[in-house]
Structure formats: structure tokens, C-alpha cells
Design a protein around this motif. Structure first.
Motif, PDB file in Angstrom:
ATOM      1  N   PRO A 128      -2.302   5.857   2.965  1.00 38.79           N
ATOM      2  CA  PRO A 128      -2.883   5.402   4.228  1.00 38.79           C
ATOM      3  C   PRO A 128      -4.189   4.641   3.976  1.00 38.79           C
ATOM      4  O   PRO A 128      -4.972   5.001   3.106  1.00 38.79           O
TER       5      PRO A 128
ATOM      6  N   GLU B 222       3.893  -1.330   3.780  1.00 36.06           N
ATOM      7  CA  GLU B 222       3.528   0.080   3.577  1.00 36.06           C
ATOM      8  C   GLU B 222       4.702   0.854   2.996  1.00 36.06           C
ATOM      9  O   GLU B 222       5.836   0.710   3.443  1.00 36.06           O
TER      10      GLU B 222
ATOM     11  N   PHE C  21       5.128   4.758   2.242  1.00 34.83           N
ATOM     12  CA  PHE C  21       4.582   6.109   2.185  1.00 34.83           C
ATOM     13  C   PHE C  21       5.674   7.120   1.827  1.00 34.83           C
ATOM     14  O   PHE C  21       5.419   8.273   1.571  1.00 34.83           O
TER      15      PHE C  21
ATOM     16  N   ASP D  44      -8.734  -1.928   7.075  1.00 35.72           N
ATOM     17  CA  ASP D  44      -7.597  -2.324   7.910  1.00 35.72           C
ATOM     18  C   ASP D  44      -7.443  -3.839   8.034  1.00 35.72           C
ATOM     19  O   ASP D  44      -6.357  -4.378   7.838  1.00 35.72           O
TER      20      ASP D  44
ATOM     21  N   ARG E  78       0.215  -6.255   5.109  1.00 36.46           N
ATOM     22  CA  ARG E  78       0.603  -5.346   4.026  1.00 36.46           C
ATOM     23  C   ARG E  78       1.998  -4.766   4.235  1.00 36.46           C
ATOM     24  O   ARG E  78       2.480  -4.654   5.353  1.00 36.46           O
TER      25      ARG E  78
ATOM     26  N   VAL F  43       0.855  -1.191   0.000  1.00 36.94           N
ATOM     27  CA  VAL F  43       0.000   0.000   0.000  1.00 36.94           C
ATOM     28  C   VAL F  43       0.889   1.239   0.000  1.00 36.94           C
ATOM     29  O   VAL F  43       1.917   1.282   0.678  1.00 36.94           O
ATOM     30  N   THR F  44       0.478   2.225  -0.804  1.00 35.66           N
ATOM     31  CA  THR F  44       1.276   3.450  -0.909  1.00 35.66           C
ATOM     32  C   THR F  44       0.483   4.661  -0.440  1.00 35.66           C
ATOM     33  O   THR F  44       0.896   5.797  -0.649  1.00 35.66           O
TER      34      THR F  44
END
Ligand code: ATP
Length: 497
Positions: free
Chosen positions: A106, A120, A122, A112, A118, A103-104
Motif C-alpha cells: 500500500p 497494484e 497486493f 499517492d 501505478r 507497487v506491491t
């Protein structure tokens, strides 16, 4: 040479060039190399197996770098936009059984537990050293017939299916894009389509393989006209790529004209019909620009035919044609249906042999695909689109093509947008044809409708005349920027009809 190798080579050649211009900041090719390196290393450590990787994010630099990093590790990526409804996300995740979820952006609370395991991403460490980047190893990278990405269709016509597109499908598409349209050095290309919609590959791969820059619109900018027009007015764009419905919105802004955007010299459309009306308005606003209509389904990798739209073309055709096939592809008409044959035809639907066998087949030893679109070839050897076969209905015993009525409605000067819906009873019998219109009159009354009918009558057979006319201020678009016929029908008929 593999696509990713070409992209890395371009990135090393033009490290200071902007690869992605987001609303808030620009990213360079050098930064792309760093991000790919970091994400691919993390993925290689954490992926459970060689299966595809689920990429959940927005249309931004980090998501783009992630998709490329996934390919570098030899896996296919599945782009899913972070605004995708929960049920659809869950359905794709269950079908894909990915080796990893990256995931890139939030993750909303609701997602969730669904995306529990996952990785992450960011941010990335911009301080990575030069020599560490040049070490990027491409031996495992996706190539040949291996799956490059899996894109899930919007489901306009049923349950979404994952279209598995190979590296060589994408390479053929990219080569065609890079050689068949205007060549613009340092091309600044609009990236409007979500990565989860295959129109996005029109921007991504031609740009990354030639050292271009992607001018990426955020979700807020695509849904808020004020922000959209502001962004367009402060951006330099050379090549415009979008659905026709999206450019319709932009044409509402008086500053969307050649005098204000002299650098905007090329427009490429795909994804839905480019109406005569939109093409005319655009040519009036940008008389010198090269405008192309391209055609193709996700199952044939972006687009497989194109035609340049000029005043002459519009004068010769009442409906904008879809042009001639790209190299490596042959278009055929079998029983009125457009059949695509050749190197753009995708591998099939991911792990769905039943659906694959229904739509994909072999023809003279080549891959072929049933488009479900009606079409014909004219004396000039140009292909014409006649609407979707599944939009043909039987009404009072006559076979009617709803999109045929739409194109005649659109030929009337007062009609801006038109969709014709078939209203069915409980036994799926069509009981009414409803014309849903956006017109240039604020309060259309009975006399207005009567006048429209009088104008329409000489253009169509009398059994095609809509039985009801409904006027709306505008049409809803789906998340791919196409007219959302399902939602429109729900609005017009009510949810239960
Ligand atoms: N230039 C064009 N002119 C007319 N129609 C087009 C054009 N380009 C694409 N289309 C239409 O869009 C279809 C391809 O759309 P896409 O692959 O995005 O999936 P979709 O059909 O919208 O979704 P789903 O398959 O879930 O119904 C084509 O089969 C055709 O009907």
C-alpha cells in the motif's frame, strides 16, 4: 540458458518447496510460477514501452515475483523500497522515466500523486491451473547484454546513480556464488538486505537457481531487536548473508551461537569492511562455520573477490583481507587504487554518459571500473583493502587515511566500534580529527581517553592521533545496514557542519 529459464525450471522441479519464508507465511515455488504469470501478463498489457519498470515494494514474495515477471517481459527492473524517502523516490522516478510503475505494498498518502499511474499487486490468484503455468513464454526474457536491473547507489559519496547491470553480469555472479562457496542442498538463505541494495542478489539468485529458500526479514524485524532475535530463534537458516554491521547486532543476543543454531554453517559478508573484531567474535560463536569476506561495489555486480576467514587468517592479518578475484575478473592495483576488469563490470550508469565515462573504461579490450578504493596485493597474492580514497584527508600537511586510524583503534581491546571523522572549516580545510567510538565503558572520562591515547600512540604516526574523542552508545546504520557515516557526522558536528 537464461537465468529466468533456470529459475522457472527449478520452480517446476520443486513446486512444493518453500521459495520465500516471510514472517507470517511461507510461499512455494508453485506459487511463484503463478504470481510471475499473472504479473507478467498484466505488465505486458499495461506497459507503455520497453523501458525499465519501477518496482515499489517491501522485501517479500510479491515483490520478488514482480522483479522476475518484469525480466520475463524483457525489461529491466528498478527495485525501490517502499520506505524510501519521498525526495529520493521522486528523483529515481524522474531519472528512470519507467514504462510502468508496479507497487506491491500500500502506498502512503504522501506518495499517492507521485505514483499516480501505478499497477497494484497486493495479492495473486492462487487457483491458477497447472497447464497455464507451464505455458510461460521466455522468448522475450532479458538475456545477454540486456539490462537485468538498475540499482541506485546509496549516495554516500554524492548524488545517487543508477547502476545498470546486465543479464550476463548477473549470470557470471550467480555461477560464481553457486560454485565457490559451501554447497548446501535445499539451502535456507537469510535475506536481510533490501532488494534496492545489491547485497540482496547474493541471496536471491543463488537460492532461486538451486531450489533454495529465502528466509526474508521484514523491516520491523530488522529494526526491532526483540522481534529480530525471536525470528532468528524460530527460523532455520543455513547460509547467512548480511553486512558485518548487521551480524554485530545479532551477536548481542547470547543465543546467537552454534549450539543454538547448529544448522547455520555458512556466513557470507559484503558491503563494508569486516573488522577483525567482528570476525573474531563470530568465529568464537560459530567455530565450525565457513565464514567468507567478499568485496565489491554495485558497479561490479555484488562481489568480485572472496576469502575464507579462519583463525589462521586472523592471526596472519591485522585487517581482514578481501581475498582473490572470482573467475572472469581480474583485480589490478593502479596508483594504489583497486581496478576491476572483466565480466562482472556493469554496463554503466543508466542514461548518464558523463558519470559513466568518469568511472568506467576499457582495459585490454575488457570493461573496467575505478572503484575509488585503495588497496594492495601481498606476497601471497591476496588483495587487501585500504579504505576509500575519498576518506583520505590532508591534516597539518600530512596525507591521512581515516580508515587506517579506525582499524588501529579497533585493535584496542576496549574499542567495540570506531569511525574517524575529519572536521572541516568553512574553506574545507581539515581542522580536527574526531574519533567517534563505542567502548566497553559506560562513562568514559578524561583519564579513560588519556589511556586510550597512550595505547594508540605506538600504533600510529603522531600526526594521525585524533584530536578529539567522542563516545556514543551505538552507531546509526543506513537502510542498507551499513554504518551511516553521514548521519554520524551530523550527530557529532551538528547538522550545519
Ligand atoms: N569486504 C569489504 N571490505 C571493505 N570494504 C568493502 C567490502 N565490501 C564492500 N566494501 C565497500 O563498499 C563499497 C561498495 O558499496 P556499494 O556499492 O554498496 O555503494 P556505496 O559505496 O555504499 O554507496 P555510494 O556509491 O552511493 O557511495 C566498496 O567500494 C567498498 O568501499
Amino acid at each position: 540458458m537464461k537465468l529466468i529459464e533456470r529459475i522457472l525450471e527449478v520452480a517446476r522441479t520443486y513446486p512444493e518447496r518453500v521459495v520465500v519464508a516471510e514472517k507470517e507465511r511461507d510461499y512455494t515455488y508453485h506459487e511463484l510460477l503463478i504470481a510471475i504469470k499473472q504479473i507478467s501478463q498484466e505488465l505486458a498489457k499495461k506497459a507503455k514501452n520497453e523501458r525499465p519498470v519501477f518496482v515499489f515494494g517491501k522485501n517479500d514474495f510479491l515483490t520478488l515475483a514482480t522483479m522476475l515477471a518484469v525480466n520475463l517481459t524483457g525489461r529491466a527492473y528498478i527495485p525501490v523500497d517502499a520506505h524510501t524517502p519521498f525526495e529520493r523516490t521522486e528523483m529515481i522516478l524522474n531519472a528512470a522515466k519507467p514504462s510502468a510503475v508496479i507497487v506491491t505494498a500500500p502506498v502512503a498518502d504522501k506518495f499517492d500523486s507521485l505514483l499516480q499511474e501505478r499497477i497494484e499487486f497486493f495479492e495473486f490468484d492462487a487457483a491458477l491451473k497447472e497447464d497455464e503455468i507451464t505455458e510461460l513464454d521466455t522468448t522475450q526474457a532479458v538475456s545477454g547484454d540486456e539490462t537485468n536491473y538498475i540499482i541506485y547507489t546509496s549516495g554516500t559519496t554524492g548524488v545517487p546513480k543508477g547502476v545498470a547491470v546486465s543479464h550476463d553480469n548477473l549470470l557470471s555472479f550467480t555461477n560464481w556464488m553457486n560454485t565457490s562457496f559451501e554447497h548446501i542442498e535445499g539451502n535456507q538463505i537469510l535475506e536481510q538486505a533490501l532488494y534496492s541494495f545489491d547485497l540482496s542478489i547474493f541471496s536471491i539468485y543463488p537460492s532461486l537457481t538451486t531450489g533454495g529458500s529465502l528466509v526474508t526479514l521484514s523491516r520491523e524485524e530488522t529494526i526491532n531487536f526483540k522481534l529480530l532475535f525471536e525470528r532468528l530463534n524460530r527460523s532455520v537458516i543455513n547460509t547467512w548473508i548480511s553486512t558485518p554491521s548487521f551480524v554485530d547486532i545479532c551477536l548481542l543476543d547470547p543465543s546467537f551461537v552454534a549450539e543454538k543454531h547448529p544448522e547455520l554453517t555458512q556466513f557470507i559478508f559484503c558491503g563494508e569492511e569486516l573488522t577483525h573484531k567482528t570476525a573474531q567474535k563470530l568465529l568464537a560463536a560459530f567455530p565450525e562455520a565457513a565464514i567468507y569476506n567478499t568485496y565489491g561495489p554495485t558497479e561490479a555486480t555484488g562481489a568480485i573477490s572472496s576469502v575464507r576467514v579462519t583463525d589462521e587468517l586472523l592471526a596472519a592479518y591485522s585487517r581482514v583481507p578481501i581475498g582473490k578475484a572470482k573467475s572472469g575478473v581480474e583485480l589490478r592495483i593502479v596508483d594504489d587504487e583497486l581496478i576491476i576488469v572483466g565480466d562482472s563490470v556493469a554496463k554503466g550508469y543508466f542514461e548518464n554518459p558523463v558519470k559513466t565515462a568518469e568511472a568506467f573504461f576499457e582495459l585490454d579490450g575488457k570493461r573496467a571500473y575505478h572503484t575509488g578504493d585503495a588497496g594492495f596485493i601481498d606476497e601471497q597474492g591476496i588483495f587487501n583493502y585500504n579504505g576509500r580514497i575519498d576518506f583520505q584527508v590532508k591534516f597539518n600537511g600530512f596525507r591521512i587515511e581515516l580508515q587506517d586510524i579506525e582499524s588501529h583503534l579497533l585493535s584496542l581491546p576496549e574499542v567495540e566500534k570506531a569511525v574517524v571523522l575529519a572536521k572541516e572549516n568553512d574553506f574545507h580545510k581539515v581542522v580536527a580529527l574526531v574519533a567517534v567510538l563505542v567502548v566497553n565503558e559506560k562513562t568514559p572520562d578524561r583519564a579513560y581517553t588519556k589511556n586510550l591515547k597512550t595505547e594508540l600512540a605506538p600504533l600510529i604516526m603522531d600526526y594521525m592521533m585524533p584530536t578529539k574523542f567522542v563516545y556514543l552508545e551505538d552507531f546509526p546504520l543506513n537502510q542498507n545496514g551499513k554504518i551511516d557515516r553521514k548521519l554520524l557526522a551530523a550527530q557529532v558536528f551538528g547538522e550545519n557542519n
